[in-house]
Design an enzyme around this catalytic site. Sequence first.
Site, mmCIF file in Angstrom:
data_model
loop_
_atom_site.group_PDB
_atom_site.id
_atom_site.type_symbol
_atom_site.label_atom_id
_atom_site.label_comp_id
_atom_site.label_asym_id
_atom_site.label_seq_id
_atom_site.Cartn_x
_atom_site.Cartn_y
_atom_site.Cartn_z
ATOM 1 N N GLU A 197 -26.872 -19.331 -4.665
ATOM 2 C CA GLU A 197 -26.058 -18.624 -5.225
ATOM 3 C C GLU A 197 -25.924 -19.301 -6.733
ATOM 4 O OE1 GLU A 197 -22.782 -17.295 -1.958
ATOM 5 O OE2 GLU A 197 -22.478 -19.450 -2.907
ATOM 6 N N CYS A 198 -25.686 -18.286 -7.647
ATOM 7 C CA CYS A 198 -25.301 -18.572 -9.012
ATOM 8 C C CYS A 198 -26.180 -19.842 -9.276
ATOM 9 C CB CYS A 198 -24.064 -18.927 -9.167
ATOM 10 S SG CYS A 198 -23.203 -18.668 -10.914
ATOM 11 N N GLY A 199 -25.635 -20.839 -9.795
ATOM 12 C CA GLY A 199 -26.676 -22.012 -10.117
ATOM 13 C C GLY A 199 -27.950 -22.354 -9.316
ATOM 14 N N TYR A 252 -29.063 -20.116 -7.564
ATOM 15 C CA TYR A 252 -30.230 -18.922 -7.897
ATOM 16 C C TYR A 252 -31.117 -19.283 -9.161
ATOM 17 C CZ TYR A 252 -31.018 -13.887 -9.093
ATOM 18 O OH TYR A 252 -31.556 -12.741 -9.518
ATOM 19 N N SER A 297 -28.449 -14.618 -5.630
ATOM 20 C CA SER A 297 -27.480 -13.880 -6.303
ATOM 21 C C SER A 297 -26.579 -14.596 -7.447
ATOM 22 C CB SER A 297 -26.809 -13.184 -5.425
ATOM 23 O OG SER A 297 -25.688 -14.104 -4.727
#
Length: 440
Positions: free
Chosen positions: A330-332, A334, A430
């Site tokens: 997720e985010c970082g 990802y 994501s």
Amino acid sequence: MTPPGLIIAAPASGTGKTTVMLGLLRALAEDGVVVQPFKNGPDYIDPAFHRAACGRASFNLDSWAMARGLLEAITLQAHEADLVVAEGSMGLFDGVATTGASGTGATAELARRWGWPVVLVIDVSGQAQSAAATALGFSRLDPRMPFAGVILNRVASPRHERLVRAGMAAAGIPVLGALPRRADLALPERHLGLVQAVEHPDLDRLIAGYAAFVREHLDLAAIRRAAASHSAPEVERGTARLAKPPAQRIAIAQDAAFSFLYPHLLHGWRNAGAEIRTFSPLADEAPDDDADLVWLPGGYPELHAGTLAAAACFLDGLRRHAATRPVHGECGGYMVLGEALIDKSGESHRMAGLLGLVTSHAQRRMHLGYRRALLLAPMAGIAPGTMLSGHEFHYSTIVSQADAPLADVVDAEGKAVAETGSVRGKVTGSFFHLIAAGAS
């Protein structure tokens, strides 16, 4: 039974409600009160501060992203507490324009739903009696919302306090305390909000200072009476449902680079019997070999890109796992699954290479808001076709992306979002942080 409670809210961000919240939590805990903290909205930093302040896990309550069953299940975590104290987000009535799973995400909705009276923290710098007009408007805008009174913040002098109190008295607004201006009490911030709790070596001392400050200037007895003046509605346990675990054995990265995972998800997974195995990529630890799923949360990998690029044990372990079992970022997280991460100075760092993604912090642009995502492929044990709700907040830019999209993603108003996430084999990622999956 949900205990009595109150909500620390404000007319806008930046008024000092977090200082009040942390000081109040610690002061109540010092007095022997078992206090359950909550945080309105999609904030993954404040709950860790709440826990540090009172020793009890804090959870997010989000009426846009969470359906009634999930909200009620999270609220039930307070059943052994004496008192609930919830921290609002942004301004008291601020939410999104469209209704989500059960509301707009506004703090005021929590007050209406559970009957927790609002304590409004008002920054009175630059005004005196006029502050009463703000308080009066907030107290009357929604007659269904219980209102306890105000805390005056950043008071300049005893004379200033007397003038503000006179205005509040004329308007019939209870004043629960007045905090003098104290620049030294501000917590340091960075681009996603407060610097993480784990990064404060002297956090306990800071919170103890907040508690002493609050105890000296607030009427704690009156605040507790205000909380007890309203009773919370009963929650039907049959409708309350926490999040289901996506796997039995879940390896989760956890350190200063990876820490943004909503507490209610971890709590729900554990409650359902999942085994949570934490590991530190910054310490070059690999995920457990027998894990069914590896999850890389968001955080600040861009601040540690060189260390992560050199963490051979971590990266090799991640690649071994991805060959046969799911990995999700997720985010970082990802960004770390991608080919490279470019830091703010423009230096490129080689990452895991499990996704064809290159991201840059040298080309900064803020991405912020709620997300709905319809999965086009399996994601960490969650079936395709599942609707996810989540939130995105980052400053990184995609330089290149070579994989199939993970989901059809829209914002809170239903507008398509270009950042669809990525899927390659058993690896998914994501930019949005998961809050709820499917019906909750």
